[in-house]
Design a protein around this motif. Structure first.
Motif, short mmCIF file in Angstrom:
data_model
loop_
_atom_site.label_atom_id
_atom_site.label_comp_id
_atom_site.label_asym_id
_atom_site.label_seq_id
_atom_site.Cartn_x
_atom_site.Cartn_y
_atom_site.Cartn_z
N PHE A 76 -4.71 -2.89 2.50
CA PHE A 76 -4.17 -3.80 3.52
C PHE A 76 -4.79 -3.50 4.88
O PHE A 76 -5.22 -4.41 5.59
N ALA A 77 -4.83 -2.23 5.25
CA ALA A 77 -5.34 -1.85 6.57
C ALA A 77 -6.83 -2.14 6.70
O ALA A 77 -7.29 -2.61 7.75
N ALA A 78 -7.60 -1.87 5.64
CA ALA A 78 -9.05 -2.05 5.69
C ALA A 78 -9.46 -3.48 5.38
O ALA A 78 -10.60 -3.87 5.64
N ARG A 79 -8.53 -4.27 4.81
CA ARG A 79 -8.80 -5.65 4.40
C ARG A 79 -9.96 -5.72 3.41
O ARG A 79 -10.76 -6.64 3.41
N ARG A 80 -10.04 -4.70 2.55
CA ARG A 80 -11.04 -4.66 1.50
C ARG A 80 -10.43 -4.05 0.24
O ARG A 80 -9.49 -3.26 0.32
N PRO A 81 -10.97 -4.42 -0.94
CA PRO A 81 -10.47 -3.80 -2.17
C PRO A 81 -10.68 -2.29 -2.17
O PRO A 81 -11.66 -1.78 -1.61
N VAL A 82 -9.74 -1.59 -2.76
CA VAL A 82 -9.84 -0.14 -2.91
C VAL A 82 -9.80 0.18 -4.40
O VAL A 82 -8.80 -0.12 -5.08
N LEU A 132 -4.48 -9.50 -0.34
CA LEU A 132 -4.23 -10.93 -0.43
C LEU A 132 -4.41 -11.49 0.98
O LEU A 132 -3.66 -11.14 1.88
N GLN A 133 -5.41 -12.33 1.16
CA GLN A 133 -5.75 -12.74 2.51
C GLN A 133 -6.38 -14.12 2.54
O GLN A 133 -6.91 -14.62 1.55
N VAL A 134 -6.27 -14.73 3.72
CA VAL A 134 -6.94 -15.99 4.02
C VAL A 134 -7.69 -15.79 5.33
O VAL A 134 -7.07 -15.55 6.36
N GLY A 135 -9.01 -15.84 5.29
CA GLY A 135 -9.79 -15.54 6.47
C GLY A 135 -9.58 -14.10 6.89
O GLY A 135 -9.74 -13.18 6.10
N VAL A 136 -9.17 -13.90 8.15
CA VAL A 136 -8.94 -12.55 8.65
C VAL A 136 -7.48 -12.14 8.55
O VAL A 136 -7.10 -11.05 8.97
N THR A 137 -6.65 -13.02 8.00
CA THR A 137 -5.21 -12.74 7.89
C THR A 137 -4.89 -12.16 6.52
O THR A 137 -5.12 -12.80 5.49
#
Length: 255
Positions: free
Chosen positions: A95-101, A134-139
């Motif tokens: 969530f914090a990095a906005r990338r898969p871990v 789970l995101q849309v754009g930068v959100t």
């Protein structure tokens, strides 16, 4: 970390397959097909198709609130909930990095970045994790976490499938009808984050009682909850009910 070409992959055929797998998880008696029902189906389908130990979807906010909205089973729910209680884990990092871990082996240096969570997950029979924002754009507003059964490298083909499950979970959460993307967060799901209000109220009580900052108050609550094998939410409820009072030593029963 996953390669950008894998993360950005968009496969219509794969999306059709995932939608079919989710639909196949319908159960007799599913009359009111809400977003929550759809997410539960998605978690069960992902666990079965990916041959995982479990799956869960959590909503998260930038203030640190987290709530599990769906899971394949009780163990998955408890592991996702544990990450909030401990303040560490792959879901929070994704969530914090906005990338898969992706950490196939929790006993690796990457897994030891979350020592308390990795220990608890390993004891529960989980070998690795894949957490997808789970995101849309930068959100970003949530995470799909897949608890892996083995420590072998996770195949690229399955990573693509897992990402497609995450895409569908995003659509469901943004849908008014459990399937149409591009709309506000599904009505009825806000309670998942709202019930955390009691935690922040208890955090304020501890902060005032001990004369410490809010961050330290939350850290003490998490440490106490972990030591007493309860969630932070359960501890907060007891604090607000006057059943527990934390002090400099640890706690005093009966406020």
């Amino acid at each position: 970390m996953l390669d950008d070409d894998v993360v950005g992959r968009d496969d219509a055929a794969l999306r059709g397959l995932v939608a079919t797998l989710v639909a196949a998880e319908a159960r007799p008696g599913d009359q009111d097909v809400t977003a929550l029902v759809m997410l539960e189906r998605l978690c069960r389908a992902a666990m079965a198709h990916l041959e995982a130990e479990g799956t869960a979807v959590s909503l998260m906010s930038v203030r640190g609130s987290q709530g599990v909205v769906a899971s394949a089973d009780q163990r998955s729910f408890q592991l996702d909930e544990l990450q909030f209680s401990l303040g560490e884990g792959p879901s929070r990092e994704a969530f914090a990095a906005r990338r898969p871990v992706l950490v196939p082996n929790l006993d690796s240096p990457e897994g030891r970045a979350w020592p308390m969570f990795s220990t608890a997950a390993s004891q529960a029979g989980v070998c690795g994790v894949l957490s997808l924002p789970l995101q849309v754009g930068v959100t970003t507003f949530g995470v799909l976490t897949i608890y892996l059964a083995g420590t072998d490298p996770f195949p690229t083909s399955l990573v693509s499938t897992a990402l497609t499950f995450a895409d569908l979970a995003t659509d469901i959460l943004l849908s008014e009808e459990g399937g149409e993307p591009g709309r506000p967060l599904h009505p009825g799901l806000e309670f998942v984050l709202e019930y955390r209000a009691e935690i922040y109220q208890a955090q304020g009580v501890v902060s005032v009682d001990l004369g410490i900052g809010l961050s330290e108050a939350m850290a003490r609550m998490r440490a106490h909850a972990f030591a007493h094998q309860q969630t932070v939410a359960e501890l907060a409820a007891r604090i607000m009910a006057g059943e527990v009072r934390l002090d400099a030593a640890d706690e005093t029963e009966g406020r």
